[in-house]
Design a protein around this motif. Structure first.
Motif, short mmCIF file in Angstrom:
data_model
loop_
_atom_site.label_atom_id
_atom_site.label_comp_id
_atom_site.label_asym_id
_atom_site.label_seq_id
_atom_site.Cartn_x
_atom_site.Cartn_y
_atom_site.Cartn_z
N UNK A 4 0.85 -1.18 0.00
CA UNK A 4 0.00 0.00 0.00
C UNK A 4 0.89 1.23 0.00
N UNK A 5 0.50 2.24 -0.75
CA UNK A 5 1.26 3.49 -0.80
C UNK A 5 0.47 4.56 -0.07
N UNK A 6 1.08 5.16 0.93
CA UNK A 6 0.44 6.19 1.72
C UNK A 6 1.29 7.45 1.69
N UNK A 7 0.77 8.51 1.09
CA UNK A 7 1.52 9.77 0.97
C UNK A 7 2.92 9.55 0.40
N UNK A 8 2.99 8.67 -0.59
CA UNK A 8 4.26 8.41 -1.25
C UNK A 8 5.16 7.42 -0.53
N UNK A 9 4.73 6.91 0.63
CA UNK A 9 5.51 5.96 1.41
C UNK A 9 4.86 4.58 1.29
N UNK A 10 5.67 3.57 0.98
CA UNK A 10 5.14 2.23 0.76
C UNK A 10 5.01 1.48 2.07
N UNK A 11 3.80 0.93 2.32
CA UNK A 11 3.57 0.00 3.40
C UNK A 11 3.62 -1.40 2.81
N UNK A 13 3.68 -5.72 2.66
CA UNK A 13 2.74 -6.77 3.06
C UNK A 13 2.91 -7.09 4.54
N UNK A 14 1.79 -7.16 5.27
CA UNK A 14 1.81 -7.45 6.69
C UNK A 14 1.94 -6.24 7.57
N UNK A 15 2.22 -5.06 6.99
CA UNK A 15 2.36 -3.84 7.76
C UNK A 15 1.05 -3.08 7.82
N UNK A 16 0.92 -2.26 8.84
CA UNK A 16 -0.24 -1.38 8.96
C UNK A 16 0.21 -0.07 9.59
N UNK A 28 4.30 2.97 11.52
CA UNK A 28 4.20 1.69 10.81
C UNK A 28 4.59 0.55 11.74
N UNK A 29 3.75 -0.47 11.80
CA UNK A 29 4.07 -1.68 12.56
C UNK A 29 3.72 -2.90 11.70
N UNK A 30 4.30 -4.04 12.07
CA UNK A 30 4.04 -5.29 11.35
C UNK A 30 3.32 -6.24 12.30
N UNK A 31 2.31 -6.89 11.79
CA UNK A 31 1.47 -7.74 12.66
C UNK A 31 2.24 -8.91 13.25
N UNK A 32 3.32 -9.35 12.62
CA UNK A 32 4.05 -10.53 13.08
C UNK A 32 5.43 -10.21 13.66
N UNK A 33 5.72 -8.92 13.90
CA UNK A 33 7.03 -8.53 14.41
C UNK A 33 6.87 -7.80 15.73
#
Length: 225
Positions: A4-11, A13-16, A28-33
């Motif tokens: 996902x691209x948010x304000x030009x910054x890529x998130x 897979x697995x990040x939110x 930004x955090x990762x669900x499995x980290x």
């Protein structure tokens, strides 16, 4: 899941993105980290009592960068940091960009072997939420190095803080009360004088401020965090 691209910054897979405040700031955090918890927030709230707008702050063992980012947003200070995990470092730098902060002061390094590449005597404050337990303790399943001293020890942290701090600069630390004696001894060993301590009302953790070259004399308080 696609990136996902948010304000030009890529998130990736697995990040939110998760909110930091009511002003639209996110991290930004990762669900499995590794995900930050209450100790990191307590450290931020403690350190902001002492940090001023023009200060330079270094976040040791920065993880996803939450402590330094919150301080930069709240206090207006310049912030950098060091994190050994490449994925967490990458999330931290992208979170800085999402919040309009300069992430160029962050290093993806092992401070036990690369301490000499970090700036010497350049920072007014160092903050750190280090691993609480010794290497032979039972580490948690997710991000074991975040809870146990598998890659860095308390002594490494305090030694590195001394290198980074200007004379009169301070280390701000959150740590387990079961190792309070070790924390105080490590500070004195490396020329940092404990000046203020806040003990959690539950008796399990504490917050410590230790000043490089400070005079002896410490105040102690208790509060819930």
């Amino acid at each position: 899941m696609a990136d996902e691209v948010l304000n030009g910054i890529t998130l990736k897979a697995g990040e939110c993105k998760e909110p930091l405040d009511d002003c639209g700031h996110v991290i930004i955090q990762h669900k499995d980290m590794y995900r930050f918890g209450g100790d990191a927030v307590a450290l931020y709230k403690y350190a902001r009592r002492f940090i001023r707008r023009d200060d330079k702050v270094f976040d040791l063992c920065s993880g996803c960068g939450v402590v330094g980012i919150l301080l930069a947003l709240d206090c207006g200070c310049a912030v950098g940091g060091a994190e050994i995990d490449g994925a967490l470092f990458d999330m931290c730098v992208r979170s800085c960009a999402l919040n309009g902060l300069d992430g160029s002061g962050y290093y993806n390094v092992d401070i036990t072997t690369a301490i000499d590449m970090l700036p010497a005597a350049q920072y007014d404050a160092v903050v750190c939420n280090p691993p609480f337990f010794k290497a032979d303790s039972k580490a948690r399943t997710v991000a074991p190095a975040a809870s146990s001293e598998l890659t860095v020890t308390l002594d490494d942290v305090v030694k590195t803080a001394k290198r980074l701090l200007k004379a009169g600069g301070a280390l701000h630390l959150v740590y387990t009360a079961s190792r309070l004696d070790e924390a105080v001894c490590a500070c004195y060993k490396h020329g940092l004088t404990p000046k203020h301590m806040t003990v959690n009302a539950n008796g399990k953790t504490f917050l410590l401020r230790a000043v490089r070259g400070g005079k002896q004399g410490m105040t102690v308080s208790t509060e819930e965090f």
